[in-house]
Design a protein around this motif. Structure first.
Motif, PDB file in Angstrom:
ATOM      1  N   TYR A 150     -10.159   1.748   2.117  1.00  0.00           N
ATOM      2  CA  TYR A 150     -10.570   0.623   1.279  1.00  0.00           C
ATOM      3  C   TYR A 150      -9.356  -0.028   0.615  1.00  0.00           C
ATOM      4  O   TYR A 150      -9.173  -1.248   0.650  1.00  0.00           O
ATOM      5  N   SER A 151      -8.505   0.805   0.012  1.00  0.00           N
ATOM      6  CA  SER A 151      -7.335   0.277  -0.685  1.00  0.00           C
ATOM      7  C   SER A 151      -6.393  -0.449   0.279  1.00  0.00           C
ATOM      8  O   SER A 151      -5.898  -1.544  -0.011  1.00  0.00           O
TER       9      SER A 151
ATOM     10  N   ASN B 145      -5.725  -4.534   0.310  1.00  0.00           N
ATOM     11  CA  ASN B 145      -4.376  -5.090   0.223  1.00  0.00           C
ATOM     12  C   ASN B 145      -4.104  -6.046   1.381  1.00  0.00           C
ATOM     13  O   ASN B 145      -3.581  -7.149   1.182  1.00  0.00           O
TER      14      ASN B 145
ATOM     15  N   HIS C  58      -8.708   5.578   0.870  1.00  0.00           N
ATOM     16  CA  HIS C  58      -7.425   4.971   1.269  1.00  0.00           C
ATOM     17  C   HIS C  58      -7.667   3.755   2.151  1.00  0.00           C
ATOM     18  O   HIS C  58      -6.980   2.739   2.031  1.00  0.00           O
TER      19      HIS C  58
ATOM     20  N   HIS D 117      -6.855  -3.271 -10.133  1.00  0.00           N
ATOM     21  CA  HIS D 117      -7.378  -1.921  -9.914  1.00  0.00           C
ATOM     22  C   HIS D 117      -8.797  -2.038  -9.365  1.00  0.00           C
ATOM     23  O   HIS D 117      -9.606  -2.788  -9.902  1.00  0.00           O
ATOM     24  N   HIS D 118      -9.022  -1.317  -8.277  1.00  0.00           N
ATOM     25  CA  HIS D 118     -10.333  -1.433  -7.623  1.00  0.00           C
ATOM     26  C   HIS D 118     -11.147  -0.163  -7.851  1.00  0.00           C
ATOM     27  O   HIS D 118     -10.589   0.920  -8.027  1.00  0.00           O
TER      28      HIS D 118
ATOM     29  N   ARG E 203      -4.498  -1.200  -6.364  1.00  0.00           N
ATOM     30  CA  ARG E 203      -4.642   0.251  -6.210  1.00  0.00           C
ATOM     31  C   ARG E 203      -5.893   0.721  -6.944  1.00  0.00           C
ATOM     32  O   ARG E 203      -6.566  -0.054  -7.626  1.00  0.00           O
ATOM     33  N   GLY E 204      -6.191   2.007  -6.831  1.00  0.00           N
ATOM     34  CA  GLY E 204      -7.433   2.560  -7.363  1.00  0.00           C
ATOM     35  C   GLY E 204      -7.486   2.556  -8.886  1.00  0.00           C
ATOM     36  O   GLY E 204      -6.464   2.628  -9.570  1.00  0.00           O
TER      37      GLY E 204
ATOM     38  N   PHE F  71       0.890  -1.163   0.000  1.00  0.00           N
ATOM     39  CA  PHE F  71       0.000   0.000   0.000  1.00  0.00           C
ATOM     40  C   PHE F  71       0.923   1.206   0.000  1.00  0.00           C
ATOM     41  O   PHE F  71       1.871   1.261   0.773  1.00  0.00           O
TER      42      PHE F  71
END
Ligand code: GLU
Length: 284
Positions: free
Chosen positions: A21-22, A26, A19, A244-245, A217-218, A7
């Protein structure tokens, strides 16, 4: 070898639900895969990054219940490795300096329809490529600000088709093996006079140096992956898998910003929210 997740927040503001969520995604994926989780502080932009934001990142992530390996890699401590990568690309004749400001570039391309990169910025028209070596050196010696750009056409001439493995999904549903389109970015900036590496260069070097096997990552960075694949190829670096989310959005559907207090982790915590509440809000 266990998979390696990372992250990589930038300490230029406080963390928000996006952030969280990411970071938690992870952590969850690493745990389920029996993998490692690294934290990286992307503080290459000294003008925007601040120590109090970095301290807040550690505090907020620990509050969320995250654990990560130490020492944490901080980009500001590794300028020499970015410089070495830049020199290597320079030695291949793939780097040139440009001296126009963003506003000047916008003016230069304003007269007619002009191609834009996936982030919406006009492609650099390549004017500074025409400068002679002597003109370049004189401008640099004058103290003028400059950006070091990748000569995209020259870079692409030496590599074949590139793709990456996408475990998540792109903005238009792209998934599985995705064809990279680095040309869509034109002559991207890899460093500036006072910034030793752009995001693209630093992220590619660090993911390789840290042995990241899985980049989660986003979705806003989905097409940046095209540039990352090209740099990996040019620098002989392995390519991780990518996931990518979707981005967490506010009630009006807008992307969260570091300055919106309503979704900041510190504010939510001050209002009495628990880490479990945060997980629920981001759907984990
Ligand atoms: N530092 C980037 C950000 O804060 C993320 C980089 C990455 O995950 O590749 O948006």
């Amino acid at each position: 070898m266990p998979p390696v997740f990372r992250f990589a927040p930038s300490p230029n503001g406080y963390l928000h639900l996006g952030h969280a969520y990411s970071a938690l995604l992870n952590a969850d994926l690493a745990r389920r895969a029996g993998g490692r989780l690294l934290l990286r502080i992307e503080d290459i932009d000294a003008a925007r990054c601040r120590p109090e934001f970095e301290a807040a990142i550690y505090e907020d992530l620990a509050w969320l219940g995250m654990r990560w390996e130490t020492p944490v890699r901080r980009q500001s401590e590794h300028f020499a490795s970015y410089r070495a990568a830049l020199d290597r690309l320079g030695a291949q004749g793939l780097i040139y300096p440009s001296f126009e400001s963003r506003a000047e570039i916008a003016r230069m391309v304003a007269a007619a329809p002009w191609p834009r990169d996936p982030d919406g910025a006009p492609l650099y028209p390549g004017t500074a490529k025409q400068l002679s070596m002597r003109e370049r050196e004189a401008l640099m010696a004058s103290g003028a600000p400059y950006a070091l750009r990748l000569d995209m056409a020259a870079a692409l001439a030496g590599v074949g088709a590139l793709d990456w493995t996408e475990d998540g999904v792109g903005p238009n549903g792209e998934t599985g093996v995705v064809t990279a389109r680095p040309e869509a970015w034109g002559d991207v900036i890899l460093a500036r006079k006072d910034t030793p590496a752009s995001y693209h260069l630093a992220v590619v070097m660090d993911d390789a140096l840290q042995g990241a096997t899985d980049v989660v990552r986003g979705q806003d960075l989905f097409w940046a992956t095209s540039v990352h694949r090209l740099l990996q190829q040019l620098l002989d670096l392995p390519s991780p898998r990518y996931r990518h989310h979707p981005l967490v959005r506010d009630a009006s559907g807008a992307k969260l910003s570091k300055s919106t207090r309503a979704t900041g982790l510190r504010e939510l915590r001050a209002e009495g929210a628990s880490p479990a509440d945060v997980r629920r809000r981001v759907g984990l």
